[in-house]
Design a protein around this motif. Structure first.
Motif, PDB file in Angstrom:
ATOM      1  N   ARG A 149      48.644  42.863  40.878  1.00 46.17           N
ATOM      2  CA  ARG A 149      49.556  41.762  41.176  1.00 46.17           C
ATOM      3  C   ARG A 149      49.009  40.896  42.307  1.00 46.17           C
ATOM      4  O   ARG A 149      49.134  39.669  42.274  1.00 46.17           O
ATOM      5  N   GLU A 150      48.397  41.531  43.298  1.00 44.82           N
ATOM      6  CA  GLU A 150      47.844  40.775  44.422  1.00 44.82           C
ATOM      7  C   GLU A 150      46.724  39.849  43.958  1.00 44.82           C
ATOM      8  O   GLU A 150      46.620  38.704  44.420  1.00 44.82           O
ATOM      9  N   ASP A 151      45.879  40.345  43.066  1.00 43.19           N
ATOM     10  CA  ASP A 151      44.817  39.486  42.528  1.00 43.19           C
ATOM     11  C   ASP A 151      45.413  38.301  41.773  1.00 43.19           C
ATOM     12  O   ASP A 151      44.899  37.174  41.869  1.00 43.19           O
ATOM     13  N   ALA A 152      46.482  38.537  41.030  1.00 46.16           N
ATOM     14  CA  ALA A 152      47.121  37.450  40.286  1.00 46.16           C
ATOM     15  C   ALA A 152      47.669  36.391  41.237  1.00 46.16           C
ATOM     16  O   ALA A 152      47.493  35.181  41.010  1.00 46.16           O
ATOM     17  N   MET A 153      48.313  36.820  42.323  1.00 45.23           N
ATOM     18  CA  MET A 153      48.851  35.859  43.287  1.00 45.23           C
ATOM     19  C   MET A 153      47.731  35.067  43.954  1.00 45.23           C
ATOM     20  O   MET A 153      47.832  33.846  44.121  1.00 45.23           O
ATOM     21  N   THR A 154      46.662  35.749  44.338  1.00 46.07           N
ATOM     22  CA  THR A 154      45.543  35.063  45.002  1.00 46.07           C
ATOM     23  C   THR A 154      44.910  34.034  44.081  1.00 46.07           C
ATOM     24  O   THR A 154      44.629  32.894  44.491  1.00 46.07           O
ATOM     25  N   MET A 155      44.681  34.410  42.835  1.00 48.61           N
ATOM     26  CA  MET A 155      44.071  33.478  41.890  1.00 48.61           C
ATOM     27  C   MET A 155      44.996  32.303  41.615  1.00 48.61           C
ATOM     28  O   MET A 155      44.530  31.161  41.461  1.00 48.61           O
ATOM     29  N   ALA A 156      46.291  32.552  41.567  1.00 45.11           N
ATOM     30  CA  ALA A 156      47.238  31.472  41.262  1.00 45.11           C
ATOM     31  C   ALA A 156      47.247  30.411  42.353  1.00 45.11           C
ATOM     32  O   ALA A 156      47.187  29.209  42.074  1.00 45.11           O
TER      33      ALA A 156
END
Length: 476
Positions: free
Chosen positions: A254-261
């Motif tokens: 989830r953290e990777d998804a937020m960072t990429m977003a």
């Protein structure tokens, strides 16, 4: 009564024994429709490629971006000379009273031809800042175009999977109606033989009518989804293949998804460029308070242009430098500067808002995708259990331990479980593509679609340094 129910159960079990066992393990999209030939099937990547090429919304956004590209050569025109040619001609009647009281008259046919060249030397850096603002607008527009492209592809995925799901629902409801017709037929034969009561027949008939209504609703939903498919993708659906999730392209946490977003989503990047445009507009407004310098060269030829009748022809040529400095304009430039600063502050707040929205969308998409996996697994187990339960109820009915309504209820539970599995599989695919869109990677390159990627920079370089020409690069 139990003995009559036992006979009904045995009769229904005998009729149902010819049904394929695949119905018991029926999964949502795998059995949506039997394909006559895989060669004629249209897979999801092919449908996405068609939507990317032909969708009117996306093509309109591309045209808007090409129009935005033209702001750059318009700004660059400030560096280039402005050349104006003039020509005037006419008739003029002259009557002059001279100091010695004599009268001088004449009919002239004056004409003047000339050319003027004006070159701006300095205008408070407004030309340079206009060019920079135009280029930043192009960058922002490209990100907006990429965002629209993501939306169109996600709409195409939704339309595709909706057709698949609704086809599956129609097949399931048809199977249910066939089962209920069979049940009613058996029950009516038992009623005629005196083995069951009219209540059993009425219950079977009621369930059949409910099944027919559900089948009609499923067919209506399928027709609507097919129309939406044609609108988004550009052609009516034919034979569709089962769609798959795109987990291989998704972030691992989830953290990777937020960072990429917050770093890569086109809406965030477009908002960042908008902040740069607003900041540049401050310098443009401040430039109006600075001096400006121009140089102007002109040449002209005139004939019969002197109303005193003293000369017949006149030729002129000049080069003039002009420097102006604003002293007071009523406060207009100052107000424009303050306004630009407030707009910049607004743009920064909008950027923060867009980042928060992207972060929230990424978290929501991540959670929805993970939840969809669990729902699919649970729904598959539910269908298997409901299938086993129906078979058990049928056997128990054959032994006189269950009634007709028990069999009908068990069949209804199985159909509802299948419908939930269909929806879960559809939601699973859509959720994966939604997450891919939320991190800004739902595009032709990531999906490796079999279609050329639209490159907006091609048109930009075609028009950026164009000094003349009315036709667009496409020949219009």
């Amino acid at each position: 009564m139990i003995g009559r129910t036992a006979r009904v159960g045995r009769e229904m079990t005998r009729h149902r024994s010819g049904v394929s066992p695949a119905l018991a393990t029926w999964t949502a999209l795998a059995l949506c429709c039997a394909l006559p030939s895989a060669a004629w099937a249209e897979a999801l990547p092919e449908a996405l490629a068609k939507a990317y090429q032909t969708n009117p919304q996306l093509n309109a956004e591309r045209a808007r971006q090409r129009a935005t590209d033209e702001n750059v050569p318009q700004a660059l025109a400030g560096y280039r000379p402005q050349i104006v040619a003039s020509l005037s001609a006419g008739l003029q009647s002259v009557r002059n009273l001279l100091p010695d009281n004599t009268i001088q008259t004449g009919n002239l046919k004056p004409w003047i031809i000339g050319v003027t060249v004006t070159q701006t030397l300095f205008n408070g850096f407004r030309t340079a800042n206009n060019v920079r603002a135009a280029e930043l607008q192009v960058q922002s527009g490209r990100e907006a175009l990429r965002n629209v492209g993501q939306g169109v592809l996600l709409d195409a995925v939704t339309a595709y999977t909706n057709v698949l799901a609704n086809q599956s629902l129609v097949e399931a409801q048809r199977s249910n109606v066939a089962f209920l017709r069979e049940t009613l037929s058996v029950t009516q034969r038992r009623l005629n033989a005196g083995d069951v009561t009219p209540t059993d027949s009425a219950q079977a008939e009621a369930r059949l009518n409910r099944g027919l209504a559900d089948l009609n609703a499923a067919e209506v939903a399928l027709a609507i989804s097919q129309a939406t498919y044609a609108q988004v993708i550009g052609n009516a659906p034919s034979q569709l293949r089962v769609a798959e999730a795109v987990d291989r392209y998704l972030p691992k946490s989830r953290e990777d998804a937020m960072t990429m977003a917050i770093r890569q989503h086109p809406a965030v990047m477009a908002a960042g460029f908008d902040v740069d445009v607003a900041s540049t507009n401050i310098r443009i407004a401040e430039g109006t308070l600075l001096p400006s310098a121009t140089i102007q060269g002109s040449a002209s030829k005139s004939r019969n242009n002197d109303p005193t009748l003293g000369t017949f022809a006149e030729d002129q040529a000049s080069i003039v430098a002009n420097i102006t400095a604003p002293i007071y304009d009523g406060g207009q430039a100052a107000a424009q500067t303050r306004q630009a600063k407030e707009i910049t502050a607004q743009s920064r707040l909008v950027l923060d808002q867009v980042r928060n929205q992207a972060r929230t969308a990424a978290v929501s998409a991540w959670v929805a995708n993970e939840g969809a996996k669990i729902t699919v697994s649970a729904s598959e187990s539910e269908v298997k259990a409901a299938t086993v339960a129906l078979q058990g109820v049928q056997r128990e009915a054959a032994g006189g331990q269950r009634t007709t309504v028990d069999v009908l209820n068990s069949q209804a539970d199985l159909i509802q479980a299948k419908a939930r599995l269909i929806g879960a599989n559809r939601d699973r695919v859509i959720a994966s593509y939604t997450l891919l869109s939320a991190i800004g990677h739902l595009d032709v390159k990531t999906l490796s679609l079999n279609t050329p990627d639209y490159l907006p920079e091609v048109h930009y370089h075609q028009v950026r340094d164009a000094w003349h020409g009315l036709r667009t690069p496409s020949g219009q």
